[in-house]
Design a protein around this motif. Structure first.
Motif, PDB file in Angstrom:
ATOM      1  N   VAL A   1       0.646  -0.865  -0.237  1.00  0.00           N
ATOM      2  CA  VAL A   1       0.311  -0.079  -0.230  1.00  0.00           C
ATOM      3  C   VAL A   1       1.091   0.594   0.078  1.00  0.00           C
ATOM      4  N   ALA A   2       1.784   0.986   0.718  1.00  0.00           N
ATOM      5  CA  ALA A   2       3.107   2.411   0.750  1.00  0.00           C
ATOM      6  C   ALA A   2       3.324   2.287  -0.605  1.00  0.00           C
ATOM      7  N   ILE A   3       3.644   1.393  -1.435  1.00  0.00           N
ATOM      8  CA  ILE A   3       4.179   1.733  -2.651  1.00  0.00           C
ATOM      9  C   ILE A   3       2.922   2.393  -3.292  1.00  0.00           C
ATOM     10  N   GLU A   4       1.748   1.352  -3.531  1.00  0.00           N
ATOM     11  CA  GLU A   4       0.690   2.262  -4.425  1.00  0.00           C
ATOM     12  C   GLU A   4       0.808   4.099  -3.773  1.00  0.00           C
ATOM     13  N   LEU A   5       1.229   4.218  -2.842  1.00  0.00           N
ATOM     14  CA  LEU A   5       0.329   5.480  -2.263  1.00  0.00           C
ATOM     15  C   LEU A   5       1.944   6.478  -2.325  1.00  0.00           C
ATOM     16  N   TRP A   6       2.941   6.330  -2.564  1.00  0.00           N
ATOM     17  CA  TRP A   6       3.766   7.426  -2.632  1.00  0.00           C
ATOM     18  C   TRP A   6       3.919   6.884  -4.639  1.00  0.00           C
ATOM     19  N   ALA A   7       3.317   6.170  -5.686  1.00  0.00           N
ATOM     20  CA  ALA A   7       3.620   5.867  -6.483  1.00  0.00           C
ATOM     21  C   ALA A   7       2.535   7.112  -7.429  1.00  0.00           C
ATOM     22  N   PHE A   8       1.716   7.520  -5.958  1.00  0.00           N
ATOM     23  CA  PHE A   8       0.178   8.309  -6.463  1.00  0.00           C
ATOM     24  C   PHE A   8       1.135   9.644  -6.066  1.00  0.00           C
ATOM     25  N   LEU A   9       1.380   9.934  -4.564  1.00  0.00           N
ATOM     26  CA  LEU A   9       1.787  10.947  -5.151  1.00  0.00           C
ATOM     27  C   LEU A   9       3.014  11.344  -6.171  1.00  0.00           C
ATOM     28  N   HIS A  10       3.916  11.098  -5.739  1.00  0.00           N
ATOM     29  CA  HIS A  10       5.160  11.054  -6.725  1.00  0.00           C
ATOM     30  C   HIS A  10       3.930  11.783  -8.103  1.00  0.00           C
ATOM     31  N   GLY A  11       3.385  10.870  -8.736  1.00  0.00           N
ATOM     32  CA  GLY A  11       3.360  10.477  -9.975  1.00  0.00           C
ATOM     33  C   GLY A  11       2.444  12.490 -10.030  1.00  0.00           C
ATOM     34  N   PHE A  12       1.732  12.015  -8.842  1.00  0.00           N
ATOM     35  CA  PHE A  12       0.583  13.569  -8.760  1.00  0.00           C
ATOM     36  C   PHE A  12       1.812  14.838  -9.053  1.00  0.00           C
ATOM     37  N   VAL A  13       2.541  14.420  -8.758  1.00  0.00           N
ATOM     38  CA  VAL A  13       3.187  16.113  -8.076  1.00  0.00           C
ATOM     39  C   VAL A  13       4.046  16.577  -9.279  1.00  0.00           C
ATOM     40  N   ASP A  14       4.098  15.164 -10.430  1.00  0.00           N
ATOM     41  CA  ASP A  14       5.307  15.508 -11.200  1.00  0.00           C
ATOM     42  C   ASP A  14       4.662  15.928 -12.071  1.00  0.00           C
ATOM     43  N   LEU A  15       3.354  15.589 -12.145  1.00  0.00           N
ATOM     44  CA  LEU A  15       2.170  15.859 -13.659  1.00  0.00           C
ATOM     45  C   LEU A  15       1.868  17.125 -12.828  1.00  0.00           C
ATOM     46  N   HIS A  16       0.871  17.244 -12.095  1.00  0.00           N
ATOM     47  CA  HIS A  16       0.576  18.938 -11.792  1.00  0.00           C
ATOM     48  C   HIS A  16       2.204  19.696 -12.085  1.00  0.00           C
ATOM     49  N   VAL A  17       3.236  19.706 -11.968  1.00  0.00           N
ATOM     50  CA  VAL A  17       4.120  20.599 -12.386  1.00  0.00           C
ATOM     51  C   VAL A  17       4.840  20.411 -13.841  1.00  0.00           C
ATOM     52  N   THR A  18       4.503  18.905 -14.703  1.00  0.00           N
ATOM     53  CA  THR A  18       5.356  19.554 -15.762  1.00  0.00           C
ATOM     54  C   THR A  18       3.501  19.477 -16.842  1.00  0.00           C
ATOM     55  N   LYS A  19       2.564  19.819 -15.706  1.00  0.00           N
ATOM     56  CA  LYS A  19       1.426  19.872 -17.210  1.00  0.00           C
ATOM     57  C   LYS A  19       0.201  20.947 -16.290  1.00  0.00           C
ATOM     58  N   PRO A  20       1.302  21.670 -15.855  1.00  0.00           N
ATOM     59  CA  PRO A  20       0.383  22.935 -15.535  1.00  0.00           C
ATOM     60  C   PRO A  20      -0.959  23.479 -16.190  1.00  0.00           C
ATOM     61  N   GLU A  21      -0.969  23.236 -17.298  1.00  0.00           N
ATOM     62  CA  GLU A  21      -2.081  23.807 -18.383  1.00  0.00           C
ATOM     63  C   GLU A  21      -2.379  23.173 -18.508  1.00  0.00           C
ATOM     64  N   MET A  22      -3.021  21.484 -17.933  1.00  0.00           N
ATOM     65  CA  MET A  22      -4.277  20.884 -17.353  1.00  0.00           C
ATOM     66  C   MET A  22      -5.053  21.464 -16.183  1.00  0.00           C
ATOM     67  N   ASN A  23      -6.070  21.031 -16.175  1.00  0.00           N
ATOM     68  CA  ASN A  23      -7.286  21.423 -15.271  1.00  0.00           C
ATOM     69  C   ASN A  23      -7.266  20.743 -14.124  1.00  0.00           C
ATOM     70  N   TRP A  24      -7.041  20.900 -13.177  1.00  0.00           N
ATOM     71  CA  TRP A  24      -6.264  19.879 -12.055  1.00  0.00           C
ATOM     72  C   TRP A  24      -7.171  19.654 -10.648  1.00  0.00           C
ATOM     73  N   PRO A  25      -8.104  18.529 -10.586  1.00  0.00           N
ATOM     74  CA  PRO A  25      -8.800  18.513  -9.541  1.00  0.00           C
ATOM     75  C   PRO A  25      -8.001  19.479  -8.111  1.00  0.00           C
ATOM     76  N   PRO A  26      -8.921  19.690  -6.834  1.00  0.00           N
ATOM     77  CA  PRO A  26      -8.222  20.265  -5.979  1.00  0.00           C
ATOM     78  C   PRO A  26      -7.507  19.100  -5.803  1.00  0.00           C
ATOM     79  N   THR A  27      -6.002  19.794  -4.715  1.00  0.00           N
ATOM     80  CA  THR A  27      -5.477  18.452  -4.362  1.00  0.00           C
ATOM     81  C   THR A  27      -5.500  17.879  -3.304  1.00  0.00           C
ATOM     82  N   GLU A  28      -5.694  18.652  -1.964  1.00  0.00           N
ATOM     83  CA  GLU A  28      -6.723  18.533  -0.956  1.00  0.00           C
ATOM     84  C   GLU A  28      -7.603  17.439  -1.233  1.00  0.00           C
TER      85      GLU A  28
END
Lengths: 212, 212
Positions: free
Chosen positions: B166-193
């Motif tokens: 579960v920790a791996i799943e969660l880490w991959a999500f957190l990391h991917g979420f941050v990375d996609l946010h930073v590299t694709k800021p033009e997408m309209n992302w749902p609120p992070t919280e």
DNA sequence: TGTACATCAGTGAACGCGCGTTCACTGATGTAC
DNA sequence: TGTACATCAGTGAACGCGCGTTCACTGATGTAC
């Protein structure tokens, strides 16, 4: 770098456009061989198709234009790989699972390509010169994922409204999983198939049918 | 680049070691200002602390050594941020939720730092000259996450054996979420919280108590 | 059918840039006598 | 207390490298007459 001494014959008179395809193919091969998007330089691409650097500029006005063309082509390859992975699926959830597995496999096996597709930073959308309203070439890939998530949800009688949020969650996981795999190969990772399946289960995207 | 004309006074005789701290601070500031790990060059760091490039070499034998030192320091900052985010948590699951929110916030607000911590490719573990058995400086951060996941599971009477996966799943999500946010800021992302909360819910890491 | 010529597919040399790194040095400063 | 000196904290100039990009060119090839 001179590993491929393909004694190249200069194209005949009307056939200069062939080099354009050679350039894109050589760029893709460069990504595959090096596994690193930083290896994608004009000079390396030129060398890889046995041509001098200025020859590139007859077909691409600058590096950014070349990268954009490569991006289009590679996104199309990527989408095809995911689409072909659907073959033989039993239902909508199986389709999604096959696509997710293929996504992770593609990233792990083609880190250079994946990196240029999704990790691009200075090569990223805005600096790639993509106009304001213009769609990112990778947007279609996300649309595909979202549609597959939605189909899976609907097939289980769940509300399709949640597809957007769930698709984001799933994409972030897939992307993070690939990226962490590639950047931290020294960690001992759990098997990718079972991890992907576990996430799909947690997100409510697995069928109850136990067949693997 | 000469934005900071800090008329610098050369250190007194026994105090040359002060520059070492200035260098690391300037490097961190450079990451913060540019938001890009590629901006981290010897020359830029030297300029940022009003010193000529060769002065760096009195404290770091080469760039790799500097980056390693910076990595250690920044990982410590990162862990502290997550630890301090725990303050006021009601229970183990709330601790985890606060840590996850802080993780994503840190990545979104400090893309340069985050990138050098987790995205390092050519600066990555193996090429950073980290010895075979030696631990990656970021390993402790994952250990923290895993422990927090485990505590949350246990507090809900769930088996602690699943914490690793579960920790791996969660880490991959957190990391991917941050990375996609930073590299694709033009997408309209749902609120992070709410997205983080949704994932925690899907992974069975949210308490039943409805308080937000 | 033969030849002059325009065009095409590249080449070769060079540019300016920023990078990491080196080397010999300089000037202030603390210390020994 | 005064002075010579070793040391320390940097400087200034230069190196070789690979990069993207430019420019004038060359030699083969198809075409018009």
């Amino acid at each position: 770098v001179s590993r491929e001494t393909v004694l190249r014959h200069r194209n005949r008179k009307g056939e200069g456009a062939r080099l354009r395809q050679d350039i894109l193919a050589a760029a893709a091969q460069l990504l595959a061989d090096s596994g690193d998007a930083d290896a994608l330089t004009i000079r390396a691409v030129a060398a890889a198709c046995s041509v001098t650097p200025p020859a590139i500029y007859q077909h691409f006005s600058d590096k950014q234009t070349l990268v954009r063309a490569l991006l289009q082509q590679q996104f199309s390859v990527f989408r095809n790989v995911l689409h072909e992975a659907e073959a033989g699926a039993r239902d909508a959830c199986d389709v999604l699972r096959r696509r997710c597995r293929a996504y992770v496999c593609f990233g792990a096996e083609h880190p250079g390509q994946y990196s240029v597709l999704f990790n691009a930073r200075e090569l990223g959308p805005s600096s790639l010169g993509i106009a304001e309203g213009e769609a990112h070439p990778g947007a279609a890939a996300f649309v595909d994922l979202r549609a597959s998530v939605e189909a899976c949800l609907v097939s289980q009688g769940k509300p399709r409204e949640s597809a957007g949020l769930v698709a984001i969650e799933l994409w972030a996981f897939l992307h993070g999983f690939v990226d962490l795999h590639v950047t931290k190969p020294e960690m001992n990772w759990p098997p990718t198939e079972s991890t992907v399946d576990a996430v799909l289960g947690h997100l409510g995207l697995m069928n109850a049918s136990p067949a693997n």
